[in-house]
Enzyme design. Structure first.
Site, PDB file in Angstrom:
ATOM      1  CE  LYS A 113      -8.856   0.731   6.178  1.00  0.00           C
ATOM      2  NZ  LYS A 113      -9.510  -0.332   5.396  1.00  0.00           N
ATOM      3  CE  LYS A 198       1.862  -3.341   6.390  1.00  0.00           C
ATOM      4  NZ  LYS A 198       0.777  -4.243   6.801  1.00  0.00           N
ATOM      5  CE  LYS A 201      -3.330  -2.929  -2.384  1.00  0.00           C
ATOM      6  NZ  LYS A 201      -4.634  -3.598  -2.440  1.00  0.00           N
TER       7      LYS A 201
END
Ligand code: TRP
Length: 334
Positions: A113, A198, A201
């Protein structure tokens, strides 16, 4: 014997999609009667990335309503909002002070991240796993349903609990060590634009996922445009055909069919025949969830009463743990 306790949470960032539902929430629902469940909306985690204050509250209610819409049963579960129970922030601080900095710097998700967020890395992002540990440890949870990507966070939670017990509660441990709850048929739902990634979001492309609240038209359009291949005859488990495997898996899960039945049904099909079937299965599977969602959202006082009750039940347990932690650390109690 009392039931084991389960705790899990979802961040109120973006819409829930089929990956969240089929990979996580559907499993919570299936197993819910065996456990004493606490499901929270982790809105404190949501601000570790830049967030929009104008939508934070409504996004939070949306997730809570979707829990209900997906079938979380209040006879077995409490639903609450993380920021409504102040013990989460408080325990996170106390645990911060026993967590070695390098444990956090080494977390895979932090490193990933941090790269994505570039200039925008705040201390909260580094500290995210400690807040998650607090979420879990406050409830003395026995089991935490987690996907592959959260396993390292659960291990860290156990390390923190062990360290706390060792440093401050050697005679009688205060914090319970949680176990991961991994279902045998853990569905991994992949992106509609890349069958090796995957469904997520945070993917900038809306086309990559089907959201639980997408309209039938949106669903049909996304499935029409989703990535496939040029081979006729649809099969599972061909490593050369990740999209094919993913779409068949979706069809199987959404239609409640077995793998054998789907394999048989689709072995001769081309994409032109299969895609409308998949779209229908998705629309049909999501309809009851959407209906329930709108019924809940249109009855705000009901939703608020659910969250109030959840908060009260959560607070009872969380405050008790927090008191024990503070005592063990030597704090005077008011
Ligand atoms: N980190 C989790 C995720 O991104 C969300 C989360 C926060 C969570 N606190 C938790 C999950 C406690 C399980 C238990 O999926």
């Amino acid at each position: 014997m009392s039931k084991q306790r389960v705790l899990s949470g979802v961040q109120p960032t973006g819409n829930l999609h089929l990956g969240n539902y089929l990979g996580a929430i559907r499993n919570w629902v299936e197993g819910q009667s065996q456990y004493d469940n606490f499901f929270c909306v982790v809105d404190l985690h949501a601000i570790t990335a830049p967030h929009n204050p104008a939508t934070l509250a409504s996004d939070t209610y949306t997730i809570a309503a979707l829990y209900l819409a997906c079938g979380i049963d209040l006879n077995h579960a409490q639903i609450f909002i993380q920021s409504h129970v102040s013990a989460h922030s408080e325990l996170a601080w106390l645990l911060n002070c026993i967590t070695p900095l390098n444990w956090l710097q080494d977390m895979i998700q932090f490193k990933e991240k941090a790269v994505k967020q570039g200039e925008n890395v705040n201390t909260g992002l580094l500290d995210y796993p400690v807040l998650m540990a607090a979420d879990i440890l406050l409830y003395q949870a026995d089991k935490v349903p987690v996907g592959e990507d959260q396993k390292q966070h659960l291990e860290l939670t156990r390390d923190i609990a062990n360290r706390f017990n060792f440093q401050f509660a050697r005679k009688k441990p205060v914090l319970k060590l949680p176990e991961p709850l991994i279902r045998k048929e853990g569905a991994r739902v992949m992106s509609l634009t890349d069958g090796t990634k995957k469904m997520s979001k945070s993917d900038p492309s809306e086309q990559s996922r089907i959201n639980l609240l997408d309209t039938p038209e949106q669903i049909q359009k996304k499935i029409k445009r989703c990535k496939t291949d040029l081979v006729k005859g649809l099969v599972f488990d061909d490593p050369e055909r990740p999209e094919c495997h993913n779409l068949l898996t979706l069809y199987m899960l959404l239609g409640g069919k077995t793998k054998e039945v789907v394999a048989q049904e689709c072995q001769e099909m081309g994409w032109g025949q299969f895609k409308p079937l998949l779209a229908d299965a998705a629309v049909e599977a999501l309809k009851p969830i959407q209906d329930k969602y709108w019924a809940v959202m249109n009855d705000r006082s009901y939703l608020e009463s659910v969250l109030r009750q959840g908060r009260e039940k959560a607070e009872e347990i969380a405050d008790e743990t927090l008191t024990q932690v503070k005592k063990a650390m030597g704090y005077s109690l008011p």
